[in-house]
Write a protein that holds these residues in place. Sequence first.
Motif, PDB file in Angstrom:
ATOM      1  N   PRO A 379     -15.692  -7.515 -12.344  1.00 10.87           N
ATOM      2  CA  PRO A 379     -14.447  -8.247 -12.628  1.00 10.87           C
ATOM      3  C   PRO A 379     -13.241  -7.335 -12.895  1.00 10.87           C
ATOM      4  N   PHE A 380     -13.499  -6.059 -13.204  1.00 10.68           N
ATOM      5  CA  PHE A 380     -12.419  -5.081 -13.243  1.00 10.68           C
ATOM      6  C   PHE A 380     -13.005  -3.717 -12.910  1.00 10.68           C
ATOM      7  N   ALA A 381     -12.143  -2.746 -12.685  1.00  6.76           N
ATOM      8  CA  ALA A 381     -12.558  -1.455 -12.141  1.00  6.76           C
ATOM      9  C   ALA A 381     -13.270  -0.603 -13.202  1.00  6.76           C
ATOM     10  N   VAL A 382     -14.337   0.088 -12.812  1.00 10.74           N
ATOM     11  CA  VAL A 382     -14.959   0.098 -11.516  1.00 10.74           C
ATOM     12  C   VAL A 382     -16.437   0.451 -11.744  1.00 10.74           C
ATOM     13  N   TYR A 444      -8.349  -4.311 -18.982  1.00  6.72           N
ATOM     14  CA  TYR A 444      -8.743  -3.307 -19.971  1.00  6.72           C
ATOM     15  C   TYR A 444      -8.030  -3.523 -21.297  1.00  6.72           C
ATOM     16  N   ALA A 445      -6.749  -3.852 -21.248  1.00 10.46           N
ATOM     17  CA  ALA A 445      -6.001  -4.086 -22.482  1.00 10.46           C
ATOM     18  C   ALA A 445      -6.639  -5.221 -23.282  1.00 10.46           C
ATOM     19  N   ALA A 446      -7.006  -6.313 -22.604  1.00  8.15           N
ATOM     20  CA  ALA A 446      -7.643  -7.433 -23.291  1.00  8.15           C
ATOM     21  C   ALA A 446      -9.004  -7.033 -23.859  1.00  8.15           C
ATOM     22  N   ALA A 447      -9.777  -6.255 -23.098  1.00  7.62           N
ATOM     23  CA  ALA A 447     -11.100  -5.827 -23.559  1.00  7.62           C
ATOM     24  C   ALA A 447     -10.991  -4.881 -24.753  1.00  7.62           C
ATOM     25  N   MET A 448      -9.957  -4.045 -24.780  1.00 10.74           N
ATOM     26  CA  MET A 448      -9.790  -3.106 -25.889  1.00 10.74           C
ATOM     27  C   MET A 448      -9.588  -3.841 -27.206  1.00 10.74           C
ATOM     28  N   GLY A 462     -18.388  -7.364 -17.482  1.00 14.22           N
ATOM     29  CA  GLY A 462     -17.207  -6.889 -18.184  1.00 14.22           C
ATOM     30  C   GLY A 462     -17.336  -6.894 -19.689  1.00 14.22           C
ATOM     31  N   ARG A 463     -18.561  -6.981 -20.210  1.00 16.14           N
ATOM     32  CA  ARG A 463     -18.802  -6.910 -21.651  1.00 16.14           C
ATOM     33  C   ARG A 463     -19.327  -5.521 -22.006  1.00 16.14           C
ATOM     34  N   MET A 464     -19.082  -5.074 -23.232  1.00 15.79           N
ATOM     35  CA  MET A 464     -19.542  -3.761 -23.639  1.00 15.79           C
ATOM     36  C   MET A 464     -21.054  -3.661 -23.434  1.00 15.79           C
TER      37      MET A 464
END
Length: 505
Positions: A379-382, A444-448, A462-464
Amino acid sequence: MFRLPVRILAVGSGLLAAGSLAFAYVTNPFSRFTIVRSTYTARFTDGRLETSDHNDALVLRQHPLWRALAYYSCGVNVLATRYLTSPRSGADTVDGVIRDIHALRYDPERLLLISGDQFSALFVRNLGVFYYPMLDRAVPDDEADWQARQLVYLQTVGYALGVFARQPELTTTIVATGPRSATCVNIYAYPSDALHGMLYALAALAGLEPARPVAYGPDRHDLATTEAAADLVDRYGDALARHFAHYRATVLDPATGLIRTDLPLSGAKDITRRSSAFYDNVILWKTTQLAGRLGLIPLDRAALDDLDALKQRILATFWLPEAGHFLEDLSPEGVRAGYYSSDWLSVLATGFLDPADPAERDYFVRSVEHIRATGVAEPFAVKYHVDTRAHRQYPVVRLAVASYGGDAIWSFWGMEYIKVLLLLHRATDEAGYLAEARHHLEAYAAAMVRDGGFPEVYDGRGRMLTTPLYRSIRQTGWVIGFEQAREMYRAATGSGTGVGGTAAG
């Protein structure tokens, strides 16, 4: 009649286990009650950088028992961070998370610059791979933070040089095993990029490497480390030249002029068993270039011609024009299946290829097309690739976290992919590249904020990344790559705010 000896044996085993755990704790440079002390230090006094080199006090402990203890300590730290601690930032903004990570990872009072959490030992490659943007002077941090970045980077390479000056052969990892003692071990195999890490760091500290793919904005800081870098080259240059000669003789196949196919190597994707990987060949090219720039080997016309010939051999051997990507390695399986791996992105930081060069741009364009078509950046890179390929991982990795070198999302390579998109936009003015870069930066900003950090790896959703035996580093210092990518985006859009943060300074 056997009760007493059995009891004594049980007590002895318990004491041994407790002692081993205590050893792992006190020799962790980042534990509260560590016994480890620095031997190479740097400080700013009245605005002037001063260094103190006491590496002569270092003691290397290479007996098999010490190496076993070093491996044991590394393993204990992996399990401890999985079940006991995984510190998170309490900030509710991206910039707040970044500030907390900087305070945690870029602390000059600590011995080393590490990835974080379980990786308390020094993986020397980090200096030239995951931390290559550390001295990017266009990242708009305040002066105190800029000084800390210079200090911790300089101290880490100074320590590594002191250790390897006493070691006949390079290793992937340096593990502290006493107040001023260290044990050198290989995690999986001989390193393809440990020497590259030290040479790159020296070149960046000397101002010979820009610590960014291209110039994208004005320098906001002055580099204070050039004199210290020159001193390190003077002191450790002979040892580095010796290591370069050994490295080249070890990895290079004179028959093909490429990395040997019969030699296992540990590189950035060390969890996977590969045979003459594209990444390792690019690193050979860059390491040779750096050795010349630092004066360790002659960099005359013949040497430059040899470098260009090596580059052309690598491109001719690994580029798959019909598939539109670089071949991962030269293993029979890899060649037969046409394997792809995202560590091809190493071509950007090393300067092996340049998207601004029309003759080289198609390598990037086609590779991005391949990534989009196969879902490697979703869902996001990479991800390294969309399939796990667990059978290619070393057994301990396959047991603990099989996706780690497969379909997990790597934040470092994600940042490199975003930079490629931004540079392709600069070269072509195609809006799709810029839009995709923004999408990944926003993800990435949202995940951070969600995760309270900048994790090393995420799972395929896309989860840790977390398994019963492993948990990703939550607050890795690799966040400097995000900061660099964000500044490149701001420069591309002319925006003062960009993505996930306050205005640039």
